[in-house]
Design an enzyme around this catalytic site. Structure first.
Site, PDB file in Angstrom:
ATOM      1  N   HIS A 182     -16.470   7.233   0.015  1.00  0.00           N
ATOM      2  CA  HIS A 182     -15.685   6.164  -0.853  1.00  0.00           C
ATOM      3  C   HIS A 182     -16.094   6.013  -2.142  1.00  0.00           C
ATOM      4  CE1 HIS A 182     -13.301   2.044  -0.655  1.00  0.00           C
ATOM      5  NE2 HIS A 182     -14.154   2.224  -1.899  1.00  0.00           N
TER       6      HIS A 182
ATOM      7  N   ARG B 112      -7.759  -6.699  -8.880  1.00  0.00           N
ATOM      8  CA  ARG B 112      -8.888  -7.869  -9.105  1.00  0.00           C
ATOM      9  C   ARG B 112     -10.051  -7.316  -9.508  1.00  0.00           C
ATOM     10  NH1 ARG B 112     -11.634  -7.148  -4.333  1.00  0.00           N
ATOM     11  NH2 ARG B 112     -10.258  -6.273  -2.781  1.00  0.00           N
TER      12      ARG B 112
ATOM     13  N   GLY C 133      -9.001  -5.777   1.200  1.00  0.00           N
ATOM     14  CA  GLY C 133     -10.364  -6.239   1.490  1.00  0.00           C
ATOM     15  C   GLY C 133     -10.768  -5.488   2.855  1.00  0.00           C
ATOM     16  N   GLY C 134     -10.354  -4.415   3.241  1.00  0.00           N
ATOM     17  CA  GLY C 134     -10.936  -3.798   4.470  1.00  0.00           C
ATOM     18  C   GLY C 134     -10.668  -4.364   5.694  1.00  0.00           C
TER      19      GLY C 134
ATOM     20  N   LYS D 227       0.756  -1.238   0.074  1.00  0.00           N
ATOM     21  CA  LYS D 227       0.002  -0.043  -0.093  1.00  0.00           C
ATOM     22  C   LYS D 227       0.877   1.241  -0.099  1.00  0.00           C
ATOM     23  CE  LYS D 227      -3.986  -2.176   1.105  1.00  0.00           C
ATOM     24  NZ  LYS D 227      -3.632  -2.832  -0.059  1.00  0.00           N
TER      25      LYS D 227
ATOM     26  N   HIS E  30     -15.547  -1.441   8.166  1.00  0.00           N
ATOM     27  CA  HIS E  30     -14.795  -1.419   6.926  1.00  0.00           C
ATOM     28  C   HIS E  30     -15.216  -2.482   5.590  1.00  0.00           C
ATOM     29  CE1 HIS E  30     -12.066   1.234   8.655  1.00  0.00           C
ATOM     30  NE2 HIS E  30     -12.069   0.721   9.747  1.00  0.00           N
TER      31      HIS E  30
END
Lengths: 174, 508
Positions: free
Chosen positions: B209, B293, B165-166, B116, B236
């Protein structure tokens, strides 16, 4: 044909009696009120309830000791209780032995107490890991831990009795 | 074009991918764990291979097992779906080594955007603002950590560098919590992602978001397929997604799309991907991360653009050029998706396991259900509790909300608790209707959404009928016409359907 107490979550138990009085015709008694309705099969697991002028579709399924109903966009789960007036009291204090069961399948991650321990209401007894979540299983009220019926790291099924709790003033000699 | 694809996934996405593959005339090989023996995705595959075991590590995350199955059944491509191995650079490399096409970007792209912090660097170099963060260097002193946290400001987030994926995100509200939460975060990251590196990130309150679907091919072409808004989240995890976003102007949509394409081109991205941004309360957007993805919420993009993204993935993976041109991608109308989870909103969204005794999804024009369940199957505690996705299209946002409301009301799932009614309450909330949504919506309005209504007597009658019907089994000596109550018994019993039993191989 059927008589029993239905209890929806967070509601008081209600006594219901249902008997068949003709083809697709039933007499239903809810608490004090009695009425006649028609219930017609419609599709698999779906029926039409005709009450007076109204026709209301519903779907239902019976699973072990509970009945699931979908009606008018809402889903209800009813627990079927054995008939008896003690079902009417909301137990805040319990007497005798209470079984602490696993609400869902998972793995026992931690056991916080041992048999003979005195615990307070909401005190954590087990840490259960299920569906990537950690769930704390707590004592429903102040009581004594009579016996622990599972081990750490054990995989348990839904409904498995994890512990027996006793609500007497002194722990019983086991 | 590839001839046989192995789907290294399960549930609704495996089923959804299989449908497109079969439509394209491509052979489908599916895999399943012990607890997924009854999964409907196996019905849409020419071959089903057992991954013995139940836990993800021994099944859907077991790269060796999956590659071995692909080799044995001579699949020429593997579609990893989302989650599991979809972002694993080493798995993508192993596929390449085995001469099997990995449907997704290359392993080097996966590595670059999977980190990240590296991804943020790419965005900054492409001239795009990023959510301010501070990487925790190995051997960083506690005083450095505290100072960095103070500079960013509280509350702040601790995130796993290798996360996704949170998952692996923790909120730190006050300086006192910092050290303790940091230790917990490191432990969790090491356990979940095999990499304990953490970074601090500024928490943008009441942000929105907004993510952009991108698509590239190996020849350098990259387009964006517009944005999705996924602000309604709990811990999330996204609950409702929609497109277009109610808060972006046409100009902003264009700018954010172009920014996403710039980032994708900078890493030579190909196949499907999503670039995530956060929009703060003043309307400025900041790059968050890249998801290399296909995403869970891709159907809302498919509904407004009338495209099949999985089809495009297969085409690109087979060596073809992008099947779309930016100039001809014109979205129409509004699409909404609700994620149906096996969880009990009345008990703090506790995930539920159990047997699906009755399953009847809504249908109609403009309604799409991507489901991973069928009647008679047992929901296992080993995986994500996503049961199905309900997607609707409408000419306007209000139209799609009305259709969604109807569809949620008419979605019957009996046997496990679901968030269906919670979703109904959510989409009727005045702030949702007015589009005033943000990532803290549920914390703010949660109480409005969990009101309990009294049980109507009709439901009690229905329950009594079901209990009565189940208690009177049909007598074996009864011949001739069945009494109506016995027909009801068969209908009400969950095990009466012989088609609910699946066996492994199905030759077509």
């Amino acid at each position: 044909m059927f008589q029993g107490f239905f209890k929806a979550e967070a509601a008081e138990p209600v006594e219901v009696r249902l008997s068949r009085i003709g083809e697709n015709r039933y007499q239903v008694q809810l608490e004090e009120r009695t009425q006649e309705v028609e219930i017609l099969p419609f599709q698999k697991k779906t029926f039409l309830l005709r009450q007076g002028e109204k026709t209301i579709p519903f779907s239902c399924a019976k699973l072990e000791n509970s009945v699931w109903v979908w009606l008018n966009g809402k889903t209800y789960v009813f627990e079927i209780l054995e008939s008896g007036s003690q079902n009417r009291k909301k137990p805040e204090v319990f007497s005798g032995i209470v079984e602490l069961k696993a609400a869902m399948p998972g793995r026992i991650q931690k056991i916080f107490v041992k048999s003979g321990d005195k615990v307070s209401g909401n005190q954590p007894i087990f840490l259960l890991e299920s569906m990537k979540m950690e769930i704390t299983v707590s004592a429903p009220a102040a009581c004594y831990v009579k016996e622990i019926l599972c081990r750490a790291e054990e995989q348990v099924e839904m409904g498995k009795i994890l512990a027996r709790l006793e609500a007497s003033d002194e722990p019983s000699v086991s | 074009m590839v001839k046989k694809v192995l789907i290294a996934n399960r549930g609704e996405i495996a089923l959804r991918i299989a449908k497109t593959l079969q439509k394209m005339g491509i052979q489908v090989a599916a895999v399943y764990s012990d607890s997924d023996r009854d999964s409907p995705h196996l019905l849409y595959a020419e071959e089903a291979h057992a991954l013995s075991g139940a836990f993800p590590a021994e099944t859907y995350l077991n790269a060796e097992k999956i590659l071995e199955i692909a080799r044995t059944c001579r699949a020429d491509a593997i579609h990893p779906g989302y989650g599991f191995l979809s972002e694993s650079a080493s798995f993508a490399e192993d596929c390449a080594g085995a001469g099997i096409v990995f449907v997704g970007p290359s392993s080097s792209v996966l590595r670059k955007v999977g980190d990240k912090l590296q991804a943020k660097q790419v965005a900054q170099e492409a001239g795009i603002p990023v959510v301010p963060s501070w990487p925790v260097q190995g051997g960083a002193k506690k005083s450095d950590l505290r100072k960095a946290a103070e500079d960013l400001g509280y509350p702040l987030l601790l995130k796993a560098v290798a996360g996704g994926g949170g998952k692996g995100i923790r909120l730190v509200r006050e300086p006192d919590e910092l050290e303790r939460v940091f230790e917990e975060a490191e432990k969790e990251a090491r356990h979940a992602f095999g990499d304990s590196r953490i970074f601090l990130e500024k928490h943008l309150p009441r942000s929105r978001h907004i993510e952009v679907q991108i698509f590239g091919d190996p020849y350098g072409n990259v387009v964006h397929l517009f944005e999705r808004e996924c602000s309604l989240q709990r811990r999330h995890q996204k609950i409702i997604e929609e497109t277009p976003s109610t808060v972006l102007s046409f100009q902003q949509r264009k700018l954010i799309g172009e920014a996403a394409v710039r980032i994708a081109k900078a890493v030579e991205y190909y196949n499907a991907g999503t670039v995530e941004f956060l929009l703060d309360s003043s309307g400025s957007f900041y790059f968050l991360e890249v998801n290399p993805r296909l995403q869970v919420e891709h159907p809302v993009t498919e509904m407004t653009l009338r495209q099949d993204l999985v089809r495009a993935q297969i085409q690109v993976a087979s060596g073809e050029t992008l099947p779309f041109y930016q100039a001809t991608l014109k979205p129409e109308g509004h699409a909404l998706e609700c994620r149906i989870y096996a969880e009990d909103p009345q008990r703090n969204f506790l995930p539920c396991a159990g047997k699906i005794a009755c399953y009847s999804p809504p249908s109609g024009p403009e309604i799409r259900v991507d489901s991973g369940i069928q009647e008679g199957m047992t929901i296992s505690p080993h995986y994500d509790p996503l049961l199905a996705k309900l997607i609707v299209w409408g000419r306007s946002r209000m139209d799609s909300i009305k259709t969604m409301s109807w569809a949620l009301k008419n979605f019957v799932i009996l046997g496990v608790a679901t968030n269906l009614e919670f979703l109904q309450a959510l989409i009727s909330h005045p702030k949702f209707l007015s589009g005033e949504i943000h990532t803290e919506f549920l914390q703010e309005h949660g109480a409005d959404l969990s009101r309990r209504e009294p049980v109507p007597e009709t439901a009690l009658m229905a329950a009594a009928f079901a209990a009565a019907a189940a208690r009177t089994p049909p007598k074996p000596e009864e011949t001739g016409e069945k009494k109506p109550e016995n027909a009801a018994v068969e209908a009400a019993s969950p095990d009466s359907d012989p088609w609910a039993v699946l066996s492994g191989w199905r030759a077509f």
